[in-house]
Design a protein around this motif. Structure first.
Motif, PDB file in Angstrom:
ATOM      1  N   SER A  95     -13.508  20.251   7.121  1.00 30.08           N
ATOM      2  CA  SER A  95     -12.280  19.734   6.474  1.00 30.08           C
ATOM      3  C   SER A  95     -11.085  19.227   7.267  1.00 30.08           C
ATOM      4  O   SER A  95     -10.430  18.315   7.158  1.00 30.08           O
ATOM      5  CB  SER A  95     -11.827  20.893   5.405  1.00 30.08           C
ATOM      6  OG  SER A  95     -11.102  21.823   5.881  1.00 30.08           O
ATOM      7  N   LEU A 100     -10.413  16.614   4.718  1.00 34.62           N
ATOM      8  CA  LEU A 100     -10.671  16.976   3.399  1.00 34.62           C
ATOM      9  C   LEU A 100     -10.212  18.190   3.056  1.00 34.62           C
ATOM     10  O   LEU A 100      -9.749  19.053   3.886  1.00 34.62           O
ATOM     11  CB  LEU A 100     -12.144  16.762   3.191  1.00 34.62           C
ATOM     12  CG  LEU A 100     -12.879  15.533   3.739  1.00 34.62           C
ATOM     13  CD1 LEU A 100     -14.457  15.868   3.542  1.00 34.62           C
ATOM     14  CD2 LEU A 100     -12.529  14.458   2.581  1.00 34.62           C
ATOM     15  N   THR A 104     -13.072  20.126  -1.769  1.00 39.52           N
ATOM     16  CA  THR A 104     -13.858  18.936  -1.857  1.00 39.52           C
ATOM     17  C   THR A 104     -15.391  19.376  -1.446  1.00 39.52           C
ATOM     18  O   THR A 104     -16.395  18.788  -2.151  1.00 39.52           O
ATOM     19  CB  THR A 104     -13.427  18.047  -1.139  1.00 39.52           C
ATOM     20  OG1 THR A 104     -11.779  17.899  -1.567  1.00 39.52           O
ATOM     21  CG2 THR A 104     -13.888  16.643  -1.198  1.00 39.52           C
ATOM     22  N   TYR A 138     -19.697  11.630   4.621  1.00 36.76           N
ATOM     23  CA  TYR A 138     -17.956  11.140   4.722  1.00 36.76           C
ATOM     24  C   TYR A 138     -17.848  10.245   6.146  1.00 36.76           C
ATOM     25  O   TYR A 138     -16.831  10.126   6.238  1.00 36.76           O
ATOM     26  CB  TYR A 138     -17.244  12.416   5.055  1.00 36.76           C
ATOM     27  CG  TYR A 138     -17.394  13.541   3.798  1.00 36.76           C
ATOM     28  CD1 TYR A 138     -16.820  13.111   2.455  1.00 36.76           C
ATOM     29  CD2 TYR A 138     -18.227  14.548   3.775  1.00 36.76           C
ATOM     30  CE1 TYR A 138     -16.987  13.741   1.409  1.00 36.76           C
ATOM     31  CE2 TYR A 138     -18.413  15.363   2.829  1.00 36.76           C
ATOM     32  CZ  TYR A 138     -17.857  14.852   1.455  1.00 36.76           C
ATOM     33  OH  TYR A 138     -17.816  15.555   0.222  1.00 36.76           O
TER      34      TYR A 138
END
Length: 144
Positions: A95, A100, A104, A138
């Motif tokens: 993260s 993020l 999430t 991502y």
């Protein structure tokens, strides 16, 4: 770009095994430092070399107030090595790298975007995810 260090282990022969936040492990030989810089001669004496620690924030390592190395020095001059844990990182590290929230990533698991047991697994209270899954879902991280 900074390559944050998560862990460092001293090895025989003035070598260091360094784990980076992105899951990469590098082997760094400190011997050339002892030959080029008088201050690093101290690493050959006593047990100082074994006292190495990761600096706060992971931007380097240090032995004492006078001897330290930056994360970039180790990243650029260390040799990448293969371990059983390559490409694995905690949800917290993932993260941070991708900008993020951990929630999430937990939602991505519950929705099947990141597949539990394949891309990620929970060990006790800690989730671990593969870097391959993070790149797939991502793209490139914001920082490494």
């Amino acid at each position: 770009m900074f390559h944050k260090i998560k862990d460092v282990t001293p090895l025989p022969g003035l070598r260091l095994r360094v784990l980076f936040a992105n899951g990469t492990t590098k082997l760094y030989d400190a011997t050339p430092l002892t030959e080029r810089f008088a201050a690093f001669q101290e690493l050959k004496r006593g047990h100082l070399f074994e006292d190495v620690e990761v600096d706060t924030g992971g931007y380097g390592i240090s032995w004492n107030d006078d001897l330290d190395l930056s994360c970039d020095e180790i990243w650029e001059h260390g040799e990448s090595i293969t371990t059983e844990f390559d490409g694995l990182m905690s949800f917290a590290d993932a993260s941070d790298l991708w900008g993020l929230r951990e929630s999430t990533l937990r939602k991505a698991v519950s929705y099947g975007k990141i597949v539990a047991g394949v891309d990620a697994r929970k060990f006790g209270k800690q989730w671990v995810v593969t870097s391959a899954a993070m790149y797939r879902e991502y793209g490139e991280p914001l920082s490494a």
